[in-house]
Scaffold this motif. Structure first.
Motif, short mmCIF file in Angstrom:
data_model
loop_
_atom_site.label_atom_id
_atom_site.label_comp_id
_atom_site.label_asym_id
_atom_site.label_seq_id
_atom_site.Cartn_x
_atom_site.Cartn_y
_atom_site.Cartn_z
N LEU A 97 -3.87 7.74 5.73
CA LEU A 97 -4.44 6.58 5.48
C LEU A 97 -5.26 6.70 4.13
N SER A 98 -6.03 7.84 4.30
CA SER A 98 -6.86 8.06 3.07
C SER A 98 -6.40 8.43 1.87
N THR A 99 -5.12 8.59 1.80
CA THR A 99 -4.37 8.72 0.56
C THR A 99 -3.81 7.19 -0.06
N GLY A 100 -4.02 6.30 0.81
CA GLY A 100 -3.68 4.82 0.17
C GLY A 100 -4.00 4.34 -1.04
N TYR A 101 -3.09 3.99 -1.83
CA TYR A 101 -3.57 3.30 -3.18
C TYR A 101 -2.55 1.95 -3.28
N TYR A 102 -2.74 1.40 -4.49
CA TYR A 102 -1.92 0.33 -4.91
C TYR A 102 -1.53 0.86 -6.20
N LEU A 135 0.81 -1.04 -0.07
CA LEU A 135 -0.08 -0.10 -0.08
C LEU A 135 0.95 1.27 0.06
N THR A 136 0.71 2.22 -0.80
CA THR A 136 1.55 3.58 -0.78
C THR A 136 0.51 4.52 -0.20
N VAL A 137 1.06 5.26 0.72
CA VAL A 137 0.43 6.23 1.42
C VAL A 137 1.33 7.38 1.16
N VAL A 138 0.52 8.86 1.19
CA VAL A 138 1.36 9.93 0.74
C VAL A 138 1.28 10.73 2.14
N GLU A 139 2.38 11.28 2.82
CA GLU A 139 2.55 12.29 3.72
C GLU A 139 1.92 13.47 3.50
N ALA A 140 1.60 14.42 4.45
CA ALA A 140 1.15 15.76 4.13
C ALA A 140 2.03 16.59 3.21
N GLU A 141 3.50 16.33 3.44
CA GLU A 141 4.55 17.09 2.69
C GLU A 141 4.71 16.32 1.38
N GLY A 142 4.10 15.65 0.98
CA GLY A 142 3.98 14.67 -0.15
C GLY A 142 4.94 13.66 -0.35
N THR A 143 5.50 13.04 0.52
CA THR A 143 6.30 12.19 0.79
C THR A 143 5.66 10.89 0.73
N LYS A 144 6.21 9.84 -0.47
CA LYS A 144 5.23 8.51 -0.43
C LYS A 144 6.15 7.45 0.22
N ARG A 145 5.37 6.61 0.90
CA ARG A 145 5.87 5.66 1.64
C ARG A 145 5.17 3.97 1.39
N LYS A 146 5.78 3.20 1.14
CA LYS A 146 5.07 1.91 0.98
C LYS A 146 4.97 1.28 2.26
N LYS A 147 3.81 0.50 2.45
CA LYS A 147 3.28 -0.09 3.70
C LYS A 147 3.24 -1.83 3.41
N GLN A 199 -7.27 3.30 -6.10
CA GLN A 199 -7.52 4.09 -4.62
C GLN A 199 -8.05 3.05 -3.77
N ILE A 200 -7.56 2.11 -3.04
CA ILE A 200 -7.91 0.96 -2.33
C ILE A 200 -8.72 1.63 -1.11
N ILE A 201 -8.22 2.25 -0.42
CA ILE A 201 -8.96 3.15 0.82
C ILE A 201 -10.07 3.87 0.46
N LYS A 202 -10.15 4.52 -0.43
CA LYS A 202 -11.34 5.34 -1.11
C LYS A 202 -12.39 4.39 -1.45
N ALA A 203 -11.87 3.22 -2.23
CA ALA A 203 -12.83 2.32 -2.69
C ALA A 203 -13.64 1.57 -1.47
N LEU A 204 -12.58 1.00 -0.62
CA LEU A 204 -13.24 0.39 0.80
C LEU A 204 -14.11 1.24 1.50
N ASN A 205 -13.77 2.43 1.73
CA ASN A 205 -14.60 3.38 2.22
C ASN A 205 -16.10 3.59 1.81
N GLU A 206 -16.05 3.61 0.28
CA GLU A 206 -17.42 3.43 -0.55
C GLU A 206 -18.05 2.41 -0.32
N VAL A 207 -17.43 1.30 -0.18
CA VAL A 207 -18.39 -0.09 0.27
C VAL A 207 -18.95 0.33 1.53
N LEU A 208 -18.06 0.59 2.63
CA LEU A 208 -18.68 0.92 4.11
C LEU A 208 -19.75 1.87 3.81
#
Length: 106
Positions: A73-78, A49-61, A86-95
């Motif tokens: 977390l809301s920035t999380g994508y594959y 999962l890639t997330v993006v920090e507020a300053e724009g830094t990308k991290r893989k989890k 946009q997996i987190i957005k998609a899962l939130n839409e499912v919820l």
């Protein structure tokens, strides 16, 4: 994203993402054990999962992202080459859908 992501909701989304991301499989991977013995083809793996920090830094989890803030977390994508899921957005839409249909109460 519609519904504000609370800390509790973020933890649920992180766990759901971990389930989805842990269900990847590549049948072309060759598995070799100790001494070079062939142990078969194919391997399951955790998609990062890639997330993006507020300053724009990308991290893989590769572990559950339960330690991330709801905002990060809301920035999380594959990432699939030039494409993103946009997996987190998609899962939130499912919820959201399940809540709206009265099938889930969080």
């Amino acid at each position: 994203m519609g519904t504000k992501i609370t800390k509790k909701r973020a933890q649920l989304l992180a766990r759901l993402e971990q389930i989805v991301g842990s269900n990847c499989y590549n049948g072309s991977i060759q598995n070799y054990g100790p001494g070079g013995s062939f142990e078969g083809e194919g391997r399951d793996f955790r998609y990062p999962l890639t997330v993006v920090e507020a300053e724009g830094t990308k991290r893989k989890k590769r572990s559950p992202a339960v330690d991330e803030t709801p905002e990060v977390l809301s920035t999380g994508y594959y990432s699939f080459g030039a494409n993103r899921l946009q997996i987190i957005k998609a899962l939130n839409e499912v919820l959201n859908y399940l809540e709206a249909e009265g099938k889930l109460k969080l």
